[in-house]
Design a protein around this motif. Structure first.
Motif, short mmCIF file in Angstrom:
data_model
loop_
_atom_site.label_atom_id
_atom_site.label_comp_id
_atom_site.label_asym_id
_atom_site.label_seq_id
_atom_site.Cartn_x
_atom_site.Cartn_y
_atom_site.Cartn_z
N PHE A 157 0.70 11.66 10.44
CA PHE A 157 1.86 10.80 10.68
C PHE A 157 1.59 9.88 11.87
O PHE A 157 1.86 8.67 11.82
N GLY A 158 1.05 10.45 12.95
CA GLY A 158 0.79 9.67 14.16
C GLY A 158 -0.25 8.59 13.94
O GLY A 158 -0.08 7.45 14.41
N GLU A 159 -1.32 8.93 13.25
CA GLU A 159 -2.38 7.94 13.01
C GLU A 159 -1.88 6.78 12.16
O GLU A 159 -2.31 5.65 12.33
N ARG A 160 -0.96 7.09 11.24
CA ARG A 160 -0.49 6.06 10.32
C ARG A 160 0.61 5.19 10.93
O ARG A 160 0.61 3.97 10.76
N TYR A 161 1.55 5.81 11.62
CA TYR A 161 2.77 5.10 12.00
C TYR A 161 2.98 4.96 13.50
O TYR A 161 3.96 4.33 13.92
N CYS A 162 2.11 5.51 14.32
CA CYS A 162 2.40 5.56 15.76
C CYS A 162 1.26 5.03 16.61
O CYS A 162 1.13 5.40 17.78
N LYS A 163 0.46 4.15 16.09
CA LYS A 163 -0.63 3.58 16.87
C LYS A 163 -0.14 2.41 17.71
O LYS A 163 0.91 1.83 17.45
N GLY A 164 -0.93 2.05 18.69
CA GLY A 164 -0.65 0.85 19.47
C GLY A 164 0.00 1.08 20.80
O GLY A 164 0.25 0.15 21.54
N GLY A 165 0.32 2.32 21.14
CA GLY A 165 0.94 2.58 22.43
C GLY A 165 -0.06 2.56 23.56
O GLY A 165 -1.26 2.77 23.36
N VAL A 166 0.41 2.31 24.76
CA VAL A 166 -0.47 2.25 25.91
C VAL A 166 -0.54 3.58 26.65
O VAL A 166 -1.40 3.78 27.50
N PHE A 167 0.37 4.52 26.32
CA PHE A 167 0.41 5.78 27.06
C PHE A 167 -0.16 6.95 26.26
O PHE A 167 -0.30 8.04 26.78
N ARG A 225 10.68 5.13 19.63
CA ARG A 225 9.37 5.07 18.98
C ARG A 225 9.35 5.96 17.74
O ARG A 225 10.07 6.97 17.68
N PRO A 226 8.55 5.61 16.74
CA PRO A 226 8.56 6.34 15.47
C PRO A 226 8.19 7.82 15.58
O PRO A 226 8.63 8.62 14.75
N ILE A 227 7.38 8.21 16.56
CA ILE A 227 6.98 9.61 16.66
C ILE A 227 8.19 10.53 16.80
O ILE A 227 8.14 11.71 16.46
N GLU A 228 9.29 9.98 17.31
CA GLU A 228 10.50 10.78 17.48
C GLU A 228 11.11 11.22 16.15
O GLU A 228 11.96 12.11 16.11
N LEU A 229 10.67 10.60 15.06
CA LEU A 229 11.18 10.96 13.74
C LEU A 229 10.51 12.19 13.16
O LEU A 229 11.07 12.86 12.30
N PHE A 230 9.29 12.49 13.62
CA PHE A 230 8.47 13.45 12.90
C PHE A 230 9.11 14.82 12.78
O PHE A 230 9.14 15.42 11.69
N MET A 288 0.84 -1.19 0.00
CA MET A 288 0.00 0.00 0.00
C MET A 288 0.88 1.25 0.00
O MET A 288 1.80 1.39 0.78
N VAL A 289 0.60 2.16 -0.91
CA VAL A 289 1.36 3.42 -0.98
C VAL A 289 0.82 4.37 0.07
O VAL A 289 -0.38 4.57 0.18
N PRO A 290 1.69 4.97 0.88
CA PRO A 290 1.23 5.85 1.95
C PRO A 290 0.43 7.03 1.41
O PRO A 290 0.71 7.56 0.34
N SER A 291 -0.55 7.43 2.19
CA SER A 291 -1.36 8.57 1.80
C SER A 291 -0.54 9.83 1.67
O SER A 291 -0.86 10.73 0.91
N LEU A 292 0.57 9.91 2.43
CA LEU A 292 1.43 11.08 2.32
C LEU A 292 1.96 11.26 0.90
O LEU A 292 2.08 12.38 0.41
N VAL A 293 2.26 10.15 0.23
CA VAL A 293 2.81 10.23 -1.11
C VAL A 293 1.74 10.66 -2.10
O VAL A 293 2.01 11.31 -3.09
N ARG A 319 1.70 17.41 8.92
CA ARG A 319 0.63 17.17 9.89
C ARG A 319 0.99 16.00 10.80
O ARG A 319 1.02 14.85 10.36
N VAL A 320 1.32 16.32 12.03
CA VAL A 320 1.69 15.26 12.97
C VAL A 320 0.52 14.30 13.19
O VAL A 320 0.73 13.11 13.45
N LYS A 321 -0.70 14.77 13.04
CA LYS A 321 -1.87 13.91 13.23
C LYS A 321 -1.88 12.79 12.17
O LYS A 321 -2.11 11.62 12.50
#
Length: 526
Positions: free
Chosen positions: A225-235, A203-208, A1-6, A221-223
């Motif tokens: 990026f976060g929704e696509r690559y940074c899900k699944g955390g407990v905090f 964690r990937p969010i540190e790349l943004f 799947m090609v990322p929506s960012l592209v 848009r960090v939102k």
């Protein structure tokens, strides 16, 4: 799947293909080009062919600093250059630029927080304490991330077309003042080169923020990026990891080049040494400089003396002063050594650090405890029965990151190949001691090139011991091998980190499911 960012179609402008391989190779000064390893030449080409806005994420120890310097040599028409880096690396950058680009020392401006007494090379040193209106008018201007906040107005009003951000993971926290001050400067520049062997520490969010600095129109848009690559955390929403293979591919396609030591090992020498010059303030050097003056007087008196008895007496006093200088130098270097180690620890590497004097050993030990870094300590007080158990812990436990060793007690009989980074906080008068200590990591069982870093400071005993060690080795080489030997210092290395660091590449191996399901089951909870 090609990322929506592209799908936004903004990557069509990413590459400046005016730099062909032939043009790059003909532009790099010969004395730099001939020292570049093949993969380093590829790195220079990648940066220039991608418009000079790149994250160079080679594993630490593969010469990111030299590659960045080589890039600047190809775009001289865009100078002056701004270097952002951790405070412990400012003078290191100045030395490397002076050495490789043959830039006059006076054209290299280094901003320090206090007046420096360690500037034997004649760099243009300015202090934020003594000057409020600093003019950054050097050909190369080097400042720490902490100083960016203070000088943001000056930096933004200046026309820096080339900006290098070393250890760019220092910008991972979006709320940090240094991040908020640095990002606009990088975005404004025509060429922005980010260097980090660990662009994401956990964690990937540190790349943004780093990606946003390079391409704000794409990574805007960090939102998203976060929704696509940074899900699944407990905090929190963006504390997890998802679609990592996709992110890895996206970054490598657009802005990132990364090579690992294990992949280019055949192109590397087996052991590489680097001198790292620490910056000590007037306060730290007060005692050592006073001893220096006494030593100079004695040296001149020895030369002019006509009496053997007087010469013997003067040499006895000289030896006493050298021993005193050795002790005082250890005390003087402690703050700068600790500062340097902070950078290494933040990168998450596994390393050995050698020292000689107990105050230095104890200071490092307490710092490791304060930073909650798992470590072992082997010095003269460690009984023989405990040594092997400590060695086994270091070799086998991922949680043990640091091996703190005294040069004498820890320099022989130990195999510590779990580390490929060796740091010397102090020197020994005996070159064999240093080589033996280096070889705790550089021995059978080591799978990576070993990178050795000597932390040196001007106006300390280091000035005297380093020259003495070189002379001793040359003499030994003539006697034993029929040729001169020396502790050859490689000029194309940077701060190193072990191959077990947790970065985006390790995420790729462990969390390779596009939908993030495997990420939740296989990855540690962030």
């Amino acid at each position: 799947m090609v990322p929506s960012l592209v799908h936004r179609g903004k990557f069509s402008l990413l590459y400046d293909l005016a730099f062909t391989s032939d043009k790059i190779d003909s532009t790099i000064p010969f004395d730099i080009e001939e020292k570049l390893l093949p993969f380093q030449r590829d790195g220079v080409r990648f940066i220039l062919q991608h418009g000079g806005r790149v994250l160079l994420a080679d594993e630490m120890g593969l010469g990111k600093t030299l590659q960045a310097i080589a890039v600047t040599s190809c775009i001289r028409e865009s100078w002056p250059v701004l270097i952002l880096c951790p405070s412990s690396l400012r003078l290191h950058w100045a030395s490397m630029i002076h050495q490789w680009l043959r830039v006059e020392a006076s054209d290299i401006l280094v901003v320090l927080s206090q007046s420096s007494s360690s500037n034997k090379n004649g760099f243009n040193i300015v202090s934020t304490m003594t000057k409020k209106d600093i003019k950054l008018d050097g050909m190369f201007n080097i400042i720490s991330y902490d100083s960016v906040t203070k000088l943001q107005h000056t930096l933004m009003s200046s026309d820096y077309k080339v900006v290098v951000a070393d250890e760019s993971h220092f910008l991972k926290n979006a709320q940090a003042k240094r991040t908020m001050a640095s990002i606009p400067i990088l975005q404004k520049a025509q060429y922005a080169i980010l260097l980090s062997g660990t662009p994401a520490l956990s964690r990937p969010i540190e790349l943004f923020k780093q990606l946003e600095a390079l391409y704000p129109d794409v990574y805007s848009r960090v939102k998203d990026f976060g929704e696509r690559y940074c899900k699944g955390g407990v905090f929190g929403t963006y504390q997890g990891a998802s679609n990592l293979e996709e992110l890895h591919t996206l970054m490598k396609t657009t802005v990132m080049i990364r090579r690992l030591k294990k992949d280019v090992l055949t192109e590397l020498p087996m052991k590489r040494r680097q001198q790292v010059f620490l910056d000590l303030g007037e306060k730290e050097l007060k005692n050592t400089k006073a001893i220096y003056q006494e030593l100079e007087i004695i040296k001149n008196n020895i030369k002019s003396s006509q009496s053997k008895e007087e010469v013997d007496s003067l040499k006895f006093k000289e030896k006493h002063l050298l021993n005193k200088m050795y002790t005082e130098s250890a005390e003087a270097k402690i703050p700068a050594v600790i500062d340097y180690l902070g950078t290494v620890i933040e990168a998450g590497c596994k390393f050995l650090i050698f020292a000689h004097h107990q105050p230095m050993v104890e200071a490092i030990h307490q710092f490791l405890i304060k930073k909650k870094v798992g470590s072992i300590r082997i010095d003269g007080s460690t009984n023989a029965s405990a040594r092997q158990s400590l060695v086994a812990d270091f070799q086998e436990k991922e949680s043990i990151k640091a091996g703190l060793l005294s040069i004498k007690a820890g320099g022989v009989g130990l195999t510590l190949t779990a580390a490929s980074t060796v740091i010397f906080a102090e020197l020994s008068w005996t070159p064999g001691d240093l080589i033996q200590a280096e070889d705790r990591a550089h021995r059978i069982g080591q799978v990576s090139s070993v990178n050795v870093y000597y932390l040196l400071a001007n106006y300390t005993i280091d000035d005297i011991i380093w020259d003495a060690v070189q002379n001793k080795l040359e003499n030994l080489g003539q006697v034993l091998d029929g040729e001169e030997s020396s502790m050859e210092v490689a000029r194309n290395s940077a701060i190193t980190i072990s191959s077990k660091q947790r970065t985006l590449d390790s995420f790729m191996k462990r969390c390779n499911s596009p939908n993030g399901s495997e990420a939740k089951s296989k990855c540690p909870r962030f």
